[in-house]
Design a protein around this motif. Structure first.
Motif, short mmCIF file in Angstrom:
data_model
loop_
_atom_site.label_atom_id
_atom_site.label_comp_id
_atom_site.label_asym_id
_atom_site.label_seq_id
_atom_site.Cartn_x
_atom_site.Cartn_y
_atom_site.Cartn_z
N VAL A 76 7.67 8.79 1.41
CA VAL A 76 6.66 7.73 1.47
C VAL A 76 5.52 8.13 0.55
N ILE A 77 5.21 7.27 -0.42
CA ILE A 77 4.18 7.55 -1.43
C ILE A 77 3.05 6.55 -1.28
N SER A 78 1.82 7.04 -1.28
CA SER A 78 0.65 6.17 -1.25
C SER A 78 0.45 5.55 -2.63
N LEU A 79 0.27 4.25 -2.67
CA LEU A 79 0.03 3.57 -3.95
C LEU A 79 -1.45 3.51 -4.30
N GLU A 80 -2.27 4.10 -3.45
CA GLU A 80 -3.70 4.18 -3.75
C GLU A 80 -3.99 5.32 -4.71
N ASN A 81 -3.33 6.47 -4.47
CA ASN A 81 -3.56 7.64 -5.33
C ASN A 81 -2.26 8.35 -5.72
N TYR A 82 -1.11 7.72 -5.41
CA TYR A 82 0.22 8.22 -5.79
C TYR A 82 0.53 9.60 -5.19
N THR A 83 0.00 9.89 -4.03
CA THR A 83 0.30 11.15 -3.36
C THR A 83 1.48 10.97 -2.42
N LEU A 84 2.25 12.05 -2.25
CA LEU A 84 3.38 12.04 -1.32
C LEU A 84 2.84 12.25 0.09
N LEU A 85 3.11 11.29 0.98
CA LEU A 85 2.59 11.37 2.33
C LEU A 85 3.56 12.00 3.30
N SER A 86 4.86 11.78 3.12
CA SER A 86 5.81 12.30 4.09
C SER A 86 7.21 12.28 3.51
N SER A 131 0.81 -1.22 0.00
CA SER A 131 0.00 0.00 0.00
C SER A 131 0.85 1.27 0.00
N LEU A 132 2.12 1.15 0.40
CA LEU A 132 3.01 2.31 0.48
C LEU A 132 4.33 1.99 -0.21
N LEU A 133 4.96 3.01 -0.76
CA LEU A 133 6.26 2.87 -1.40
C LEU A 133 7.26 3.79 -0.72
N LEU A 134 8.35 3.22 -0.24
CA LEU A 134 9.47 3.99 0.31
C LEU A 134 10.42 4.32 -0.83
N VAL A 135 10.76 5.60 -0.97
CA VAL A 135 11.69 6.04 -2.01
C VAL A 135 12.82 6.80 -1.34
N SER A 136 14.06 6.40 -1.61
CA SER A 136 15.24 7.03 -1.03
C SER A 136 15.99 7.80 -2.11
N GLY A 137 16.48 8.98 -1.72
CA GLY A 137 17.20 9.78 -2.70
C GLY A 137 18.27 10.64 -2.06
N VAL A 138 19.03 11.32 -2.90
CA VAL A 138 20.10 12.22 -2.46
C VAL A 138 19.55 13.63 -2.42
N TYR A 139 19.70 14.26 -1.26
CA TYR A 139 19.13 15.59 -1.03
C TYR A 139 20.18 16.66 -1.29
N LEU A 140 19.82 17.69 -2.06
CA LEU A 140 20.75 18.77 -2.41
C LEU A 140 20.41 20.06 -1.70
N GLY A 141 19.78 19.97 -0.53
CA GLY A 141 19.38 21.16 0.21
C GLY A 141 20.52 21.74 1.02
N PRO A 142 20.19 22.44 2.11
CA PRO A 142 21.22 23.13 2.90
C PRO A 142 22.05 22.19 3.76
N HIS A 143 21.66 20.92 3.84
CA HIS A 143 22.41 20.00 4.68
C HIS A 143 23.75 19.65 4.03
N HIS A 144 24.54 18.88 4.75
CA HIS A 144 25.82 18.41 4.22
C HIS A 144 25.58 17.56 2.99
N SER A 145 26.57 17.46 2.14
CA SER A 145 26.40 16.78 0.85
C SER A 145 26.09 15.31 1.00
N SER A 146 26.37 14.72 2.18
CA SER A 146 26.09 13.30 2.36
C SER A 146 24.65 13.03 2.77
#
Length: 604
Positions: A173-183, A152-167
């Motif tokens: 978390v994406i709902s697979l019912e309506n493909y909305t981003l939950l968190s 029912s849910l999809l965990l997606v991991s990625g590299v963040y390019l925001g103000p944090h350190h480069s690492s």
């Protein structure tokens, strides 16, 4: 009339033993006698061992019913025929993941999208269902995804390019019912990837100077009420463990192994124990609703953690000073200073680490320990490059965000959590994958030179081009057999990257930097197929519903779909008419119909 010379069966068998298997099959079509000899068990046993070059000491697969069918399985049921190429990604494809039902799979790419695909079309082709771009959230790219247990849910991991350190990275978390981003959840370093603990809780990481925190995030509808009542996200995020970083190492690549079926696996790799293995399969279905809330931690919580870490003891201030001095003037650090630094770090770790519980890892009696859950991860102690498998038991009361948080179950002197078990691979680990029954852990690594000595943790040894695929029994916690080898990689140790592998009931597959994917048989330890791409193969994935379907993802921006020769023939064969009934039922039916017709015509 000319009399036909009939050769004795023993002579025909001797002739067939000197023929390749395809010639034997063709010869079997000549007459009934040759057909019978061409199915001889002794013949196919000899053909099997000679063709696949398997040592005679290796027994036949415990589930095989004949040598002929076992030869045919390895020849005809391997997903090695390319049937489709998916080109919807515009950059390197890094990871593939199937849903537990096998009806969907997801793909992650350097184009910063996560795509969902349908595998159940009537025509047998795979089609794109949905695509989500993560660039709007300052992601550089998506790198990993995983379905939760009920899909029912999809965990997606990625590299963040925001103000944090480069690492830094993030988990979405994406709902697979309506493909909305939950968190969205912070994840540092990004190559921790993250994973699901169960249907409703996920695990992320948070790196500090001297320690690494393993975090648990709650993802079920009850948390929605908690957030409405308490905006501070109390009990929504819980720190599970804090583990010391030695020699600039840290935890990476977390995954969870559930040991419910350790005594009842799909395949026992220990040949002596195969006859004692039971093959019972259990299936549990649980229904959970997706939720809409933010799992991210607030800035104040991050500050509290840093204050907590900095205020623990003066001895750690000494260690921090050494680390800071080394970071500022690394060129002037000699072997003596390195040795002192390592000794101090180890001494501080021993003095401030909670003692392990010996009952957590010790083998249990039959029928016990069915609910054991282990956190598996790569780590290190000699250098920063991951060269060890760490194992930490997750207790039942830790699988929820309720209860004590970090530090409440420790004394004031116990600052770190100990590891329950560590397995040293003696090389740079570049991939891990669990068997479907979670009994075996398969590990891709590139070996260090034999007998090498690491004097500087920041300068790991050179690594081999050959990739070794190790097999670890998570019940006995020892390595099984010899490692598998066929695939290669070429990047140096400071540039090598993760190559995802996957394990099915009978096979294990892996990508490689030599532009091929590889498939091995788990029982016989032999390489069965090479899957060609135009660039590095980053990930492979078996369908959990059908191990004769395999996907491979590459830097050539494509996903290739592979099926077995048997499945390809079945798909290309014309539709068969209904199967005829047996002779007796057919005759009785015809007789009944003729009797009915006679009665209608007034005949007896």
């Amino acid at each position: 009339k000319m009399s036909m010379l009939v050769l004795p069966d023993s002579l025909v068998l001797e002739i067939f033993l000197r023929l390749p298997h395809d010639a034997v099959l063709r010869a079997g079509l000549t007459c009934r006698q040759w057909l019978a000899v061409s199915r001889d068990e002794f013949l196919w046993k000899e053909l099997f061992y000679s063709y696949y070059r398997i040592p005679r000491s290796v027994p036949r697969h415990p589930a095989a019913v004949s040598w002929y069918r076992e030869f045919k399985r390895l020849f005809d049921c391997i997903p090695c025929v390319e049937v489709q190429t998916l080109r919807e990604h515009s950059d390197q494809v890094l990871h593939l993941a199937f849903s537990h039902r096998g009806h969907r799979f997801s793909s992650c790419s350097k184009d910063c999208t996560v795509k969902l695909w349908d595998t159940e079309r009537p025509d047998g082709n795979i089609s794109l269902v949905h695509s989500s771009s993560m660039r709007q959230f300052n992601w550089g790219y998506t790198q990993f995804s995983q379905f939760n247990a009920d899909d029912s849910l999809l965990l997606v991991s990625g590299v963040y390019l925001g103000p944090h350190h480069s690492s830094s990275g993030e988990i979405a978390v994406i709902s697979l019912e309506n493909y909305t981003l939950l968190s969205r959840v912070r994840n540092k370093p990004y190559d921790v990837f993250g994973c699901w603990l169960n249907e409703t809780h996920l695990i992320s990481g948070n790196l500090h100077w001297i320690a690494f925190q393993v975090r648990l995030h709650e993802c079920n509808y009850r948390s929605k009420c908690k957030i409405l009542m308490n905006p501070q996200n109390v009990n929504v995020v819980k720190r599970l463990f804090k583990i010391q970083n030695i020699n600039a190492s840290t935890i990476r690549t977390v995954m969870v192994a559930h040991c419910r079926r350790h005594d009842n696996p799909d395949l026992v790799l220990d040949y002596e124990a195969q006859s004692q293995a039971q093959r019972q399969k259990g299936h549990q279905q649980r229904q959970h609703q997706p939720l809409l809330f933010d799992l991210g931690t607030s800035g104040s919580e991050e500050e509290e953690e840093e204050e907590e870490e900095a205020s623990h003891s003066a001895s750690f201030l000494v260690l921090l000073s050494l680390l800071h001095y080394r970071h500022q003037s690394r060129k002037n650090v000699g072997p003596m200073e390195l040795e002192i630094e390592t000794h101090v770090a180890q001494m501080m770790g021993r003095a401030h680490t909670k003692a392990p519980d010996s009952n957590l890892i010790e083998p249990s009696e039959p029928g016990e320990g069915e609910d054991k859950t282990y956190l598996l991860f790569t780590t290190g102690s000699l250098t920063y490059s991951p060269h060890q498998i760490g194992i930490k038991r997750i207790k039942p009361d830790q699988m929820t965000t309720c209860g004590p948080v970090l530090g409440e179950e420790r004394s004031s002197d116990e600052f770190f959590d100990s590891l329950d078990h560590v397995i040293d691979i003696h090389g740079h680990i570049i991939g891990m994958g669990l068997s479907p029954d979670h009994r075996y852990l398969y590990v891709n690594s590139r070996a260090w030179p034999a007998g090498c000595v690491i004097s500087d943790p920041m300068s790991p040894p050179p690594i081999a081009e050959e990739i070794d695929l190790h097999v670890i029994d998570l019940k006995s916690l020892r390595e099984e057999r010899r490692s598998l080898r066929a695939h290669r990689a070429f990047t140096p140790n400071d540039e090598c990257f993760f190559i995802f592998l996957d394990v099915s009931r009978d096979f294990v597959a892996s990508g490689a930097e030599d532009k091929h994917g590889y498939i091995w048989d788990r029982h016989y330890n032999i390489c069965l197929a090479r899957l060609a791409h135009d660039d590095v193969v980053n990930s492979v994935a078996f369908s959990p519903a059908d191990q004769e379907l395999l996907l491979s993802a590459s830097d050539d921006s494509t996903i290739k779909v592979w099926r077995s020769p048997r499945m390809v023939r079945l798909a290309q064969a014309p539709a068969r008419p209904p199967r005829p009934r047996n002779l007796l039922s057919s005759w009785l039916s015809r007789n009944k119909n003729s009797t009915s017709a006679s009665s209608v015509n007034g005949k007896p």
